[in-house]
Scaffold this active site. Sequence first.
Site, short mmCIF file in Angstrom:
data_model
loop_
_atom_site.label_atom_id
_atom_site.label_comp_id
_atom_site.label_asym_id
_atom_site.label_seq_id
_atom_site.Cartn_x
_atom_site.Cartn_y
_atom_site.Cartn_z
CG ASP A 13 -16.05 11.11 -27.12
OD1 ASP A 13 -16.39 11.94 -26.25
OD2 ASP A 13 -15.41 10.08 -26.85
C1 BGC Z 1 -15.38 10.86 -23.34
C2 BGC Z 1 -16.85 10.49 -23.39
C3 BGC Z 1 -17.62 11.43 -22.51
C4 BGC Z 1 -17.39 12.85 -22.97
C5 BGC Z 1 -18.13 13.89 -22.16
C6 BGC Z 1 -15.14 12.33 -23.61
O1 BGC Z 1 -13.84 12.66 -23.27
O2 BGC Z 1 -14.68 10.08 -24.28
O3 BGC Z 1 -17.03 9.16 -22.99
O4 BGC Z 1 -18.98 11.08 -22.53
O5 BGC Z 1 -16.01 13.14 -22.86
O6 BGC Z 1 -17.59 14.01 -20.89
#
Ligand code: BGC
Length: 740
Positions: free
Chosen positions: A262
């Site tokens: 993540d």
């Molecule tokens: C989120 C993810 C997301 C990623 C990219 C993170 O803050 O938890 O779900 O895919 O950002 O935007």
Amino acid sequence: MKIVVAIVSCALALGAFAQGTPKYLDFTAPLEERVEDALGRMTLEEKVKMLHAQSKFSSAGVPRLGIPELWCADGPHGIRGEVFWDNWDNAGWTNDSCTAFPALTCLAATWRPELAREYGRAIGEEARYRGKDVLLAPGVNMLRTPLNGRNFEYLGEDPLLASKMAVPYIEGVQSNNVAACLKHFALNNNELNRNTCDVHVSDRALFEIYLSAFKAGVVEGGAWAVMPSYNLFENRHACENPRLIKEILKGDWDFDGITVSDWGGVHNTDLVIDGGLDLEMGTGTDGLTANMNAYDTYHMANPYLERLRDGRASVEELDDHVRRVLRTIFRTSMAPSHWKGRFTCPEHYATARRIGAEGIVLLKNDGVLPIAENVRKVLLVGENAVKMLTIGGGSSSLKAQKEISPLQGLSEALQGKAEVAWERGYIGAGGVIYNNVKSRDFELLSERRDSAALVADAVEKARNADLVIFVGGLNKEEHQDCEDRDRLSLNLPYGQDALIEALADANPNIVVVNISGNPVAMPWAGKVAAIVQDWYLGSEAGNSLADVLTGTVNPSGKLPFTIPYRLEDTPTWGDGRRYPGIQRADSHISDIYYDEDILIGYRWYDTKKIPVQFPFGYGLSYTRFDIGTPTVSRTDSIYTFTMDVSNIGSLKGAETVQIYVSAPKVKGLVREAKKLAGFAKVDLLPGETRSVSIDVPVSVLAYYDEETASERIVPGKYVFSVGASSAELLHKINVRYDEK
Ligand code: BGC
């Protein structure tokens, strides 16, 4: 020396090109042979470059070999608009406005796996068209607390339902040569303290509840990517967690795809190397600084390279990571397919509209719905009737090509039949953007009236309306349904509870349409004529809602979660141990204890005999159904339940037959009162009867035995109950299970 290596490998590659197509470029060659061939041509530096970001959403391919970059995109409800290479700002492209599909909570509420496949196929087509190789979706974390700001991106509170919907979604996405990336692995069940909470959970709850849909997505759905989450488990961040990544995912489940951190979820070079992550994304503030490429400072960039060079990190493990990334590229942008996807087409809007309408849940109806022919004056009250709800909520925020608001949808559907007016009624959180009917023509709705005047005006107009439709609920602002924050209360915000009561006093013909991705308290439920659980429905939101309210579509959604009366009734309520956790004295980490164990959602309310507002699996129709007495037959591994289901009303509709199982009590073992074992949705014309068969694997009887670290079925009497929701189970069938 380095230069010599580069020249030699470059010459080799050119030589290979000169002699004919190198194997990795031969699209007809078996995948693994292509992977090995490409791997064998890469330098150490090229390998490491593949394992971390080179921009906000991409990692470098191997330019020298013509292996393209790997592009990721959010997810899960549409393809996110382009952001700049190095920061989160909207890049201002004019060709990236997507179709916004309904939120995953809505998809779960359809209880129709074929629709999940259609959803996945359509969003995968949009991803492919936009050149995205990895769709950061679906989200399959379980709803543990209704306060979790991200529940709208997930599939409810039951692992079986979530699994049954996630698998076809993944298959649909991947049929476009786009990798589905299951997220957030694992135990990311709250947003509050999401980066610093260490989850303590029993192995039984871990495997029976929290990992179930991930396992199904990997083992049955064949997901090509998984995103480890922000939180900690066993005192290690999930992105650096060898038990989750190496042991369970890559070991037990034989996952051969990539794990994508993540964004910003990696914190330590040695720990991430040990943990087994393949691709590091979003670490720190990146981009080009004065004298160096900041992406080189990622843990899995130069610091990793140094460790590889001096022998502290293993090249064998490096090669395993690179193989996985290559495999992903060969499965996606370099797959043997010329399919380029499609974008914002009528078919995708039709899919969004259909899923939206089919997921809407009718919770109460004293006869005011569908809107009757003699209704001439309809008053809509509430911000969500006009507010753009595709925007906000965090990373799932979309730049939608269009968004039909409930006001637009209903005005159009009732044109020539009834006059539709709108009153604001309440003021939501600041910074809100409103849809000025034409897409992307935003305006902030200015308001001179105070709250009392807003209520008074709405009540006044309500008195003179034939029908009042309140369209409110949560929104995508902070502390509502929004990433990185949790809700602060189970109740509706902005004074909506009092407003609904005032409206109901003024006019008993009132329908409450609650738009949310989470259960909300409904203290006014007894006073209103109808309640509709609506969701964030995306581009076609207003049309889907109008379809249901006018009766063009007969509602058939069923709740994918329980709606409790009070926060005090929920499984995580208490002294803070269960939620939001206890802050450690000596660090910024807090410990959160899943003491309720396997008892989440209806498992909790049923077992503890806590009355609820609306039960899991519940939802009404404009027609009525009869579920006949089931019979059961058994093979070695499957029980098949067969029963007649009849439409005994006057409209065509669809009923979801649900089967739950209750296991024999065993001393010292927590047992849920019952759990979902299978379901099937059946379409029926008025007066029609169909025979419905539902297969339930015998393995559903099992629990996870921590002593043997395996699934175990206790011999004894199991009771299956069959009906239309978790609380309307008219038929019981006893089954004996004996050990062979
Ligand atoms: C989120 C993810 C997301 C990623 C990219 C993170 O803050 O938890 O779900 O895919 O950002 O935007």
